[in-house]
Design an enzyme around this catalytic site. Structure first.
Site, short mmCIF file in Angstrom:
data_model
loop_
_atom_site.label_atom_id
_atom_site.label_comp_id
_atom_site.label_asym_id
_atom_site.label_seq_id
_atom_site.Cartn_x
_atom_site.Cartn_y
_atom_site.Cartn_z
N ARG A 137 46.09 27.50 19.46
CA ARG A 137 45.45 27.51 18.20
C ARG A 137 45.37 26.35 17.52
NH1 ARG A 137 47.07 33.49 16.13
NH2 ARG A 137 45.35 34.76 16.92
N LYS B 35 49.23 46.51 19.88
CA LYS B 35 48.92 47.34 18.45
C LYS B 35 47.92 48.48 18.75
CE LYS B 35 48.80 42.62 16.84
NZ LYS B 35 47.61 41.57 16.64
N GLY C 88 45.54 36.30 20.22
CA GLY C 88 46.53 35.17 20.38
C GLY C 88 47.49 35.60 21.54
N GLY D 249 42.06 40.30 16.39
CA GLY D 249 41.55 41.46 15.42
C GLY D 249 40.06 41.00 14.96
P1 ADP Z 1 46.51 40.06 21.43
O1 ADP Z 1 47.49 39.10 20.59
O2 ADP Z 1 46.02 39.30 22.49
O3 ADP Z 1 45.45 40.69 20.41
P2 ADP Z 1 48.44 42.29 21.28
O4 ADP Z 1 49.08 41.52 20.09
O5 ADP Z 1 47.58 43.49 20.65
O6 ADP Z 1 47.33 41.36 21.88
O7 ADP Z 1 49.39 42.82 22.21
C1 ADP Z 1 49.97 41.90 23.23
C2 ADP Z 1 51.42 42.50 23.45
O8 ADP Z 1 51.26 43.85 24.05
C3 ADP Z 1 52.14 41.47 24.49
O9 ADP Z 1 53.43 41.06 24.01
C4 ADP Z 1 52.63 42.65 25.62
O10 ADP Z 1 53.99 42.37 25.88
C5 ADP Z 1 52.16 43.87 24.87
N1 ADP Z 1 52.06 45.09 25.82
C6 ADP Z 1 51.28 45.21 26.75
N2 ADP Z 1 51.34 46.26 27.48
C7 ADP Z 1 52.51 46.84 26.95
C8 ADP Z 1 53.06 48.29 27.57
N3 ADP Z 1 52.77 48.73 28.23
N4 ADP Z 1 54.30 48.39 26.65
C9 ADP Z 1 54.61 47.62 25.65
N5 ADP Z 1 54.11 46.36 25.12
C10 ADP Z 1 52.84 46.09 25.89
MG MG Z 2 49.04 39.59 19.13
#
Ligand code: ADP
Ligand code: MG
Length: 402
Positions: free
Chosen positions: A36, A201, A359, A383
């Protein structure tokens, strides 16, 4: 029309407030993924080359409206200095006398990072009046605003929205670049158009499914939210992430997908662990049999299984337009990174447009060793890009439109 930097006029000696999204992962005082920060460099270079005094505003983490040193932007300012190859000043306040003196000390072409916006109650306050008041304080610090924190444009926060209304404001080069790619995904995407969702999330992301269903050909579900889908199909999921209050809603998505003829692809197998840890014991079980495995009702699903990875990879690489947000599993633990790696790998094989958003997703592809050039675009916003694809109006962009 979006107001852009080209319309900002003469910038020499102007105090330019530059809103960035420097919400990067830190390990102590080390920035572990600087994607970023690098994404902001074109705008910063443009401004310093024009002789502006660049004052960077950003948030980091969720410090709850008051100073909390573990969310300090100091490590970010240091990393930015290394990337720019020029000294970057840092103020330990966002607003206040020290911040003002730091601004006064700026020379043409120099750069200052102000401390975390969210150390101030007003930044993310639910009270409009508090946000307006904080935006007014920020406005004192500069002559104009360049808004370039794409990752936060879906948030109605003081530095993103109210500040942009208070001073002359323009979109930076990163926001322009992000919108160019996302427009390609929304205006007649070349089909098959596949969206892959994962991450943690759950409630944030379950909602987007509803609005994406009419737009996509295939929707692949992994990450934490997959367990709410399995529960909706009547399966037990042990101690995996689950939002019980969303099960009914998810049932309605499953029904809607079949009405619309959208291929909703759910995992057929899952990697289940005995605890949430890097060295946890684990095994692959059928998605419908999570509690039938070795760990019974204590099992935690931490990744999609190998068969699911194969199915997802096939579906992705045969698509012409792919958007992916959210890791398929807890990729931070090597043992549970296979699903995420398989999906990333498949995106690199798409002949068409492949976009990674979010992220953690962006950090995942980099930490797994993929080259950024293997994808059409890596978005800095998770998001924000999802809400854009849903067709929602984003306050931080609306406010930059004439
Ligand atoms: P992004 O930042 O790409 O939008 P998120 O913040 O929604 O993604 O999610 C990222 C997190 O999701 C990672 O830290 C990962 O460890 C977690 N994650 C993925 N699958 C699982 C799971 N089955 N159980 C718990 N956490 C998970
Ligand atoms: Mg995230």
């Amino acid at each position: 029309m979006l107001r852009t930097l080209n319309q900002a006029g003469e910038l020499r000696d102007k105090r330019v407030l530059l809103r960035c999204d420097f919400n990067v992962p830190l390990d102590g005082e080390v920035v572990t993924d600087d994607g970023r920060i690098r994404a902001a460099l074109p705008t910063i270079h443009r401004l310093t080359n024009q002789g502006a005094k660049v004052i960077i505003l950003s948030h980091l983490g969720r410090p709850d409206g008051k100073p909390d040193q573990k969310y300090s932007l100091k490590p970010v300012a240091n990393r930015l200095g290394e990337l720019l190859g020029q000294p970057v000043a840092f103020a330990t306040q966002t607003v206040g006398s020290e911040a003002s003196s730091a601004v006064q000390a700026l020379e043409a072409g120099s750069v200052l990072v102000l401390e975390n916006l969210r150390f101030n109650q007003g930044e993310a306050s639910k009270e409009t009046s508090e946000r307006i008041e904080f935006a007014a304080q920020l406005a004192q610090m500069g002559d104009l605003l360049v808004s370039d924190g794409f990752g936060v444009v879906h948030r109605k926060q003081a530095s993103v929205y109210e500040l942009a209304k208070t001073v002359s404001s323009y979109a930076g080069l990163l926001i322009q670049a992000e919108l160019e790619v996302l427009d390609q995904l929304t205006e007649n995407p070349v089909r098959p158009y596949t969206v892959v969702l994962g991450g943690s999330k759950v409630s944030d992301k379950l909602g987007v499914i509803d609005s994406l269903l009419p737009k996509v050909d295939r929707l692949l579900i992994g990450g934490g939210m997959l367990f709410t889908f399995l529960a909706a199909q009547g399966h037990r999921v042990g101690k995996s992430l689950l939002e019980s209050d969303q099960i009914e809603t998810v049932r309605s998505y499953i029904a809607k997908a079949s009405e619309l003829g959208v291929e909703l692809v759910l995992p057929v197998d899952v990697v289940v662990a005995n605890e949430f840890a890097a060295d946890a014991e684990h095994e692959v079980v059928a998605a419908s049999e999570i509690e039938g495995g070795r760990f019974g009702s204590d099992g935690i699903g931490l990744d999609i299984g190998p068969e699911t990875s194969r199915v997802f990879a096939e579906s992705i690489s045969s698509s012409k337009t792919v958007f992916w947000n959210g890791p398929m599993g807890v990729f931070e633990f090597e043992k549970f990174s296979n699903g995420t790696r398989a999906v990333a790998e498949a995106l690199t094989k798409v002949s068409g447009i492949s976009v990674v958003g979010g992220g953690d997703s962006a950090a995942a592809v980099r930490s797994l060793g993929f080259s950024e050039n293997s994808f059409s675009h890596i978005s800095t916003g998770g998001g924000a890009s999802l809400e854009f694809l849903e067709g929602k109006s984003l306050p931080g962009l609306e406010v930059l439109n004439d």
